[in-house]
Design a protein around this motif. Structure first.
Motif, PDB file in Angstrom:
ATOM      1  N   SER A  72      -4.411  -2.502  -1.138  1.00  0.00           N
ATOM      2  CA  SER A  72      -3.978  -1.242  -0.521  1.00  0.00           C
ATOM      3  C   SER A  72      -4.267  -0.033  -1.418  1.00  0.00           C
ATOM      4  CB  SER A  72      -2.482  -1.295  -0.220  1.00  0.00           C
ATOM      5  OG  SER A  72      -1.771  -1.541  -1.422  1.00  0.00           O
ATOM      6  N   SER A  73      -4.698  -0.286  -2.644  1.00  0.00           N
ATOM      7  CA  SER A  73      -4.947   0.843  -3.554  1.00  0.00           C
ATOM      8  C   SER A  73      -6.173   1.632  -3.118  1.00  0.00           C
ATOM      9  CB  SER A  73      -5.153   0.317  -4.968  1.00  0.00           C
ATOM     10  OG  SER A  73      -5.690   1.338  -5.787  1.00  0.00           O
ATOM     11  N   VAL A 116       2.048  11.504   2.145  1.00  0.00           N
ATOM     12  CA  VAL A 116       2.086  10.445   3.159  1.00  0.00           C
ATOM     13  C   VAL A 116       2.124  11.116   4.520  1.00  0.00           C
ATOM     14  CG1 VAL A 116       3.202   8.634   1.798  1.00  0.00           C
ATOM     15  CG2 VAL A 116       4.615  10.309   3.001  1.00  0.00           C
ATOM     16  N   ARG A 117       1.677  10.382   5.542  1.00  0.00           N
ATOM     17  CA  ARG A 117       1.757  10.932   6.896  1.00  0.00           C
ATOM     18  C   ARG A 117       3.198  11.277   7.217  1.00  0.00           C
ATOM     19  NH1 ARG A 117      -3.072  10.031   9.895  1.00  0.00           N
ATOM     20  NH2 ARG A 117      -2.006  10.969  11.661  1.00  0.00           N
ATOM     21  N   PHE A 118       3.392  12.400   7.905  1.00  0.00           N
ATOM     22  CA  PHE A 118       4.729  12.823   8.308  1.00  0.00           C
ATOM     23  C   PHE A 118       5.397  11.685   9.072  1.00  0.00           C
ATOM     24  CE2 PHE A 118       7.667  15.167  11.126  1.00  0.00           C
ATOM     25  CZ  PHE A 118       8.384  15.832  10.149  1.00  0.00           C
ATOM     26  N   ALA A 173      -0.124   2.019  -5.471  1.00  0.00           N
ATOM     27  CA  ALA A 173       0.741   2.297  -4.311  1.00  0.00           C
ATOM     28  C   ALA A 173      -0.076   2.808  -3.129  1.00  0.00           C
ATOM     29  CB  ALA A 173       1.799   3.334  -4.692  1.00  0.00           C
ATOM     30  N   ASN A 174       0.456   2.564  -1.957  1.00  0.00           N
ATOM     31  CA  ASN A 174      -0.256   2.933  -0.737  1.00  0.00           C
ATOM     32  C   ASN A 174       0.117   4.358  -0.314  1.00  0.00           C
ATOM     33  OD1 ASN A 174      -1.793   2.800   1.518  1.00  0.00           O
ATOM     34  ND2 ASN A 174      -0.407   1.446   2.656  1.00  0.00           N
ATOM     35  N   VAL A 175      -0.264   5.328  -1.148  1.00  0.00           N
ATOM     36  CA  VAL A 175      -0.026   6.736  -0.829  1.00  0.00           C
ATOM     37  C   VAL A 175      -1.310   7.506  -1.121  1.00  0.00           C
ATOM     38  CG1 VAL A 175       2.466   6.710  -1.288  1.00  0.00           C
ATOM     39  CG2 VAL A 175       0.866   7.162  -3.168  1.00  0.00           C
ATOM     40  N   ILE A 176      -1.382   8.729  -0.614  1.00  0.00           N
ATOM     41  CA  ILE A 176      -2.578   9.540  -0.840  1.00  0.00           C
ATOM     42  C   ILE A 176      -2.372  10.381  -2.091  1.00  0.00           C
ATOM     43  CG2 ILE A 176      -3.999  11.394   0.108  1.00  0.00           C
ATOM     44  CD1 ILE A 176      -2.686  10.432   2.905  1.00  0.00           C
TER      45      ILE A 176
END
Ligand code: 0X9
Ligand code: ZN
Length: 406
Positions: A262-263, A67-69, A49-52
């Protein structure tokens, strides 16, 4: 009704102006969620997934992701149960203090790191030399520095080489910060003393540093995405980055790496596809008699050795070699008042990671080869932790050289 005098308003305005002129801190805001993975399949979904990831890896159970705000919908899009946890702010200092930055107490941006290494070279030109070893995707030079004190005039190439890598992963700012300190301290040691370690180093060992392997990523982490990890390959469709610690040829494509662009652990289109990695790899192949390798990462407090791609152990003789150089690093850090690092096989202590640097270096050169996860509890630790971390890392590094030099 409250009335402000013109004078009061002016003072407030002036002090606000002054603050904004000198206190140059930029804030990035994130939303942190917990995401639950009930099994290995869910772990893979979250890894892709494309998250930190706020932790080091995706685990079965609860994971914290950010994730960015304003981009919270991308968490909702993951087909896994998630819960909002908190808002997280991290600040990036953009100011330069009077008299230049102090690398012992402040984070340095890319230009500042390069400048510090150049100052070292200018101060000790007979000990420190520099070479361009390649160019990043975005056209930045990847530099290598050699620290070497030839005692005899005819020793031009050190008979033995040690290679140290910094900032494979962009957001791990402690890595280039520590690597810079190691370069400075080693140079000063060679310049000023004649102790036993110096004797061993003189004439025999050149220590090669690549202070920032991933300059594009580091720049990105300073300018827009503090938690950027990968390099900046354009994968198409607005998706960027290959994980430089999943792109090495040894066991490329295996467990603990992702084929999803995106990983954060995207392995790249093919083995050793990345220019930053090719630079390091080709340079390593030119070095005379490589005897040891360390790739500095953060954060944890681990000294990790091969294999990374499998939980099967390396041959017994290799494990003995990894232990005999790793154990003194660990003890020296404790003796210096630092934390207790965990020494062990990467895939066992942490997780599987196919295509990582230490596997390739061990496989290719049959030498002690480590990922050191510098001690810490976050990718963006407070600047107050810089000095003690550099200090205990230097103690460990001296022990490493001592143990690695035959
Ligand atoms: O995942 C990585 O590349 C390293 N951790 S980090 O948080 N710095 O990204 C760890 C690689 C070490 N090797 C193994 N886990 N096998
Ligand atoms: Zn890392």
């Amino acid at each position: 009704m409250v009335k402000f005098s013109i004078r009061f308003v002016c003072i407030v305005w002036l002090s606000l102006f002054t603050m904004s002129a000198f206190a140059k801190d930029r804030i990035e805001t994130y939303s942190v969620f917990t995401v639950n993975c009930s099994g290995p399949k869910q772990v893979q979904i979250l890894s892709d997934a494309n998250v930190i990831l706020m932790g080091e890896d995706v685990l079965i159970g609860e994971n914290q992701v950010a994730v960015r705000f304003g981009e919270e919908l991308s968490v909702a899009a993951i087909p896994l149960p998630s819960k909002f946890l908190r808002i997280y702010r991290t600040s990036i200092s953009e100011g330069v203090s009077d008299g230049g930055p102090n690398y012992r107490t402040e984070w340095l941006n890319l230009d500042q790191i390069n400048a510090e290494w150049e100052t070292l070279r200018a101060t000790y030109p007979w000990l420190v030399s520099r070479k361009s070893i390649g160019t990043s995707h975005e056209g930045r030079t990847i530099w290598a520095y050699r620290v070497f004190r030839p005692e005899l005039r005819d020793v031009l190439t050190p008979p033995k080489s040690v290679l140290i890598l910094g900032n494979t992963h962009a957001r791990e700012w402690m890595s280039p910060s520590v690597v810079l300190h190691l370069g400075i301290k080693l140079t000063e040691l060679l310049a000023t003393t004649d102790d036993l370690l110096t004797d061993q180093l003189v004439d025999s060992v050149g220590t090669y540093f690549v202070p920032v392997m991933n300059p594009d990523g580091y720049f990105r982490s300073w300018n827009g995405e503090r938690f950027w990890r990968k390099n900046r390959r354009n994968n198409g469709g607005g998706v960027f980055g290959v994980d430089l610690n999943r792109n090495y040829e040894k066991a490329w494509g295996g467990a603990g790496s992702s084929g999803t662009t995106s990983s954060d652990t995207y392995r790249g289109p093919s083995p050793a596809s990345e220019p930053e990695l090719q630079a390091v790899r080709n340079y390593a192949l030119t070095l005379r008699n490589l005897i040891a390798f360390v790739d500095y990462h953060s954060y944890a407090g681990d000294i990790l050795y091969p294999w990374s791609y499998t939980t099967a152990p390396a041959p017994p003789a290799a494990v003995t070699m990894f232990q005999s150089v790793g154990a003194p690093i660990r003890s020296a850090i404790i003796a210096a008042g630092g934390p207790t690092y965990t020494l062990g096989q990467g895939s066992v202590v942490l997780y599987l990671a196919a295509g990582s640097s230490k596997d390739w270096f061990y496989d290719r050169f049959n030498v002690p080869s480590y990922t050191i996860e510098i001690f810490g509890t976050q990718f963006d630790p407070p600047a107050t932790t810089i000095t003690p971390t550099q200090d205990h890392s230097w103690a460990g590094f001296k022990a490493f050289l001592d143990a690695a030099i035959p």
